[in-house]
Design a protein around this motif. Structure first.
Motif, mmCIF file in Angstrom:
data_model
loop_
_atom_site.group_PDB
_atom_site.id
_atom_site.type_symbol
_atom_site.label_atom_id
_atom_site.label_comp_id
_atom_site.label_asym_id
_atom_site.label_seq_id
_atom_site.Cartn_x
_atom_site.Cartn_y
_atom_site.Cartn_z
ATOM 1 N N SER A 11 33.454 54.937 25.690
ATOM 2 C CA SER A 11 32.511 54.142 26.530
ATOM 3 C C SER A 11 33.564 53.536 27.614
ATOM 4 N N PRO A 12 33.291 53.435 28.839
ATOM 5 C CA PRO A 12 34.236 52.663 29.993
ATOM 6 C C PRO A 12 34.089 51.187 29.569
ATOM 7 N N CYS A 13 33.413 50.503 28.685
ATOM 8 C CA CYS A 13 32.984 49.237 28.723
ATOM 9 C C CYS A 13 34.320 48.341 28.405
ATOM 10 N N VAL A 14 34.353 47.379 29.211
ATOM 11 C CA VAL A 14 35.606 46.363 28.787
ATOM 12 C C VAL A 14 35.182 45.143 28.504
ATOM 13 N N GLY A 15 33.835 44.850 28.318
ATOM 14 C CA GLY A 15 33.355 43.625 27.560
ATOM 15 C C GLY A 15 33.241 42.551 28.683
ATOM 16 N N VAL A 16 33.041 42.856 30.086
ATOM 17 C CA VAL A 16 32.807 42.078 31.141
ATOM 18 C C VAL A 16 31.491 42.409 31.554
ATOM 19 N N CYS A 17 30.275 41.749 31.062
ATOM 20 C CA CYS A 17 28.914 42.161 31.363
ATOM 21 C C CYS A 17 28.249 41.263 31.990
ATOM 22 N N SER A 18 28.550 41.636 33.154
ATOM 23 C CA SER A 18 28.027 40.755 34.444
ATOM 24 C C SER A 18 27.674 41.867 35.447
ATOM 25 N N VAL A 19 26.670 41.723 36.352
ATOM 26 C CA VAL A 19 26.504 42.477 37.467
ATOM 27 C C VAL A 19 26.841 41.757 38.779
ATOM 28 N N ASP A 20 27.089 42.725 39.934
ATOM 29 C CA ASP A 20 27.264 42.188 41.107
ATOM 30 C C ASP A 20 26.068 42.311 41.963
ATOM 31 N N GLU A 21 26.199 41.997 43.221
ATOM 32 C CA GLU A 21 25.099 42.136 43.974
ATOM 33 C C GLU A 21 24.510 43.533 44.131
ATOM 34 N N LYS A 22 25.203 44.483 43.947
ATOM 35 C CA LYS A 22 24.486 45.717 43.975
ATOM 36 C C LYS A 22 24.033 46.453 42.867
ATOM 37 N N GLY A 23 24.113 45.446 41.700
ATOM 38 C CA GLY A 23 23.749 46.055 40.347
ATOM 39 C C GLY A 23 24.644 46.832 39.515
ATOM 40 N N ARG A 30 29.565 50.436 36.156
ATOM 41 C CA ARG A 30 28.359 51.368 35.662
ATOM 42 C C ARG A 30 27.017 50.683 36.195
ATOM 43 N N LYS A 31 25.871 51.592 36.637
ATOM 44 C CA LYS A 31 24.639 50.935 37.043
ATOM 45 C C LYS A 31 23.780 50.852 35.607
ATOM 46 N N ARG A 32 22.912 50.045 35.707
ATOM 47 C CA ARG A 32 21.993 49.673 34.509
ATOM 48 C C ARG A 32 21.885 51.123 33.743
ATOM 49 N N GLU A 33 21.178 51.945 34.382
ATOM 50 C CA GLU A 33 20.741 53.118 33.762
ATOM 51 C C GLU A 33 21.904 53.689 32.886
ATOM 52 N N GLU A 34 22.989 53.781 33.638
ATOM 53 C CA GLU A 34 24.197 54.304 33.033
ATOM 54 C C GLU A 34 24.881 53.803 31.716
#
Length: 85
Positions: A11-23, A30-34
């Protein structure tokens, strides 16, 4: 015909789980669905998502470089000790 994958795609997750203005996630782009469907994707789909994330990251960093600097004065006066006068 899909190529056989012997190793799982991390998984490309780096543990910074917040979204920008584009989602997009600010950490992995990654997008939410991804993010939510990552484990259900085939390895080929996961690699495609990673490719998209890299493109999004490059696009975002290039946009940041285009923005003009508002001020050239140092934020901290202590920085004057090492800067040009």
């Amino acid at each position: 015909m899909e190529q056989l994958e012997f190793f799982t795609v991390p998984s490309p997750c780096v543990g910074v789980c917040s979204v920008d203005e584009k989602g997009y996630c600010n950490g992995c782009m990654r997008k939410r669905e991804e993010r939510f469907n990552w484990l259900e994707f085939t390895p080929a789909q996961q690699l495609h998502v990673i490719k998209l994330c890299k493109q999004r990251y490059r696009r975002k960093t290039l946009q940041g470089k285009k923005k003009p600097q508002i001020t050239k004065e140092p934020v901290n006066p202590q920085q004057d000790l090492f800067g040009e006068n």
